[in-house]
Design an enzyme around this catalytic site. Structure first.
Site, PDB file in Angstrom:
ATOM      1  NE  ARG A  61     112.166   2.712  40.034  1.00 41.45           N
ATOM      2  CZ  ARG A  61     112.057   3.212  41.475  1.00 41.45           C
ATOM      3  NH1 ARG A  61     111.041   3.843  41.828  1.00 41.45           N
ATOM      4  NH2 ARG A  61     112.957   2.766  42.149  1.00 41.45           N
ATOM      5  CG  ASP A 180      92.173   7.096  24.307  1.00 39.34           C
ATOM      6  OD1 ASP A 180      92.940   7.757  23.179  1.00 39.34           O
ATOM      7  OD2 ASP A 180      92.304   5.800  24.564  1.00 39.34           O
TER       8      ASP A 180
END
Length: 384
Positions: A61, A180
């Site tokens: 993680r 984006d």
């Protein structure tokens, strides 16, 4: 300095010869042993802040060597200091918003259209943000002291509208501009070189390129990416190592795929413009339209069009194109945004963003262009 094309082939692989490998290794470990538990505790104090200490991995993680190669490669290709990868594009955007809220700047100015779920996430306030929707001309007036982000998608999903990145970045500075860049990819457009502060990708699309790997990635300066790593450590939206391996492999063919698909798309757009069943074509640069300076070197591989025909009948009639949501694969996909990618939006907001009920979006792939056109033509005629 090597060309961008050469870097795309070698990014994330610079050390392979020194370790005796040709293909990047795939590391599937979820945890990494160490006999020095006191030393690991000290490292966790550092890694938990999102900083990178250059040491061996500790836990999946916190980071993975295969994923780290993909992050380094994408950062290189976007001209960024660093990048952080996530389980999906929406997980990546969520991390950005959480980081901005944590910094005390929860307000976002958004320019529509965006991907439908991005729009809904911003509107919902689910992550503690508030949003002001504005046209490009209204953005500067919409900025507040607590504004942490201005967000645009260019070319936009699904209308392919373009925003002048450099002009907008100059206008909103010092507020960071997030672009984006999913549709254009760094093969055609590198927003950070034009003044944007943050670049977001749904890596599921062109970066992977084969419809078999899901992921998201954000590139920017090291300070901001460190904040994203901290969010990722706390929330767990990690990219799986195998997906990281696939996405890194996808980058090596990104330019050749995007340019070949873009050539097909330009041809398809031109033919659609003359089709009696089509009322309007959305394609950057069609008929020599003006383009923002320094941006897309071609019209890209996405084409949207509005049809006189029943769009659902057209979707049902295609045989070569794949009728499915998503985009950026080597094969061509067609979808009805109102029913799929932008269905989650409020109808009024969707209409205001220019997403017409008769709009169809095609992700043009690498098939023979005449074969693609034959299928589209017969489907459009079937819809009349």
């Amino acid at each position: 300095m090597t060309s961008w094309t050469t870097r795309a082939l070698h990014a994330g692989r610079d050390d392979l010869v020194d370790v005796g490998l040709h293909v990047p290794p795939l590391d599937l470990s979820t945890t990494y042993p160490s006999r020095d538990s006191a030393g690991e505790a000290g490292r966790l104090d550092i890694l938990g802040t999102g900083a990178a200490d250059g040491g061996l991995p500790v836990y999946g993680r916190l980071g993975n060597p295969t994923v780290a190669r993909f992050e380094a490669a994408l950062a290189d290709l976007e001209g960024a200091q660093a990048a952080a990868a996530f389980a999906s594009g929406m997980a990546a955007l969520s991390a950005v918003l959480i980081a901005q809220v944590a910094s005390g700047r929860p307000h976002v100015v958004g320019v529509r259209p965006l991907y439908g779920t991005s729009d809904v996430l911003l509107t919902s306030g689910l992550l503690g943000t508030s949003v002001t929707w504005a046209s490009v001309e209204e953005v500067a007036a919409a900025v507040r002291p607590e504004t942490g982000l201005v967000m645009v998608e260019t070319p936009a999903n699904p209308t392919l509208c373009e925003v002048d990145i450099q002009s907008l970045a100059d206008t909103v500075a010092p507020v960071p501009l997030l672009v984006d860049n999913t549709f254009a990819t760094p093969a055609l457009q590198r927003p950070l070189t034009l003044g944007a502060a943050i670049v977001l990708h749904s890596a599921t699309k062109y970066l992977g390129g084969h419809g078999d790997a899901m992921g998201g990635i954000v590139a920017g300066d090291e300070t901001f990416v460190q904040a994203l790593r901290r969010v990722r450590f706390m929330t767990g939206g990690v990219l799986h190592p195998f997906a990281g391996y696939q996405l890194l492999r996808g980058l090596s063919t990104l330019e050749v795929r995007v340019r070949a698909a873009s050539a097909n798309a330009a041809e398809i757009a031109g033919r659609l413009a003359d089709h009696p069943a089509v009322s309007r074509v959305h394609y950057p640069g069609l008929e020599g339209a003006a383009r923002p300076r320094g941006q897309m070197s071609s019209g890209g591989a996405m084409v949207s069009f509005e049809t006189h025909a029943d769009p659902h009948t057209v979707i049902g009639a295609v045989r070569l194109l794949t009728p499915a949501v998503s985009l950026g694969s080597v094969d061509s996909l067609i979808q009805h945004p109102v029913s799929l990618s932008h269905h989650v939006m409020d109808p009024g907001s969707r209409d205001g963003a220019g997403v017409s009920p008769r709009l169809l979006r095609v992700s043009v792939g690498l098939e023979d262009v005449d074969d693609l056109w034959s299928d589209l033509d017969q489907a459009l005629r079937a819809g009349n």
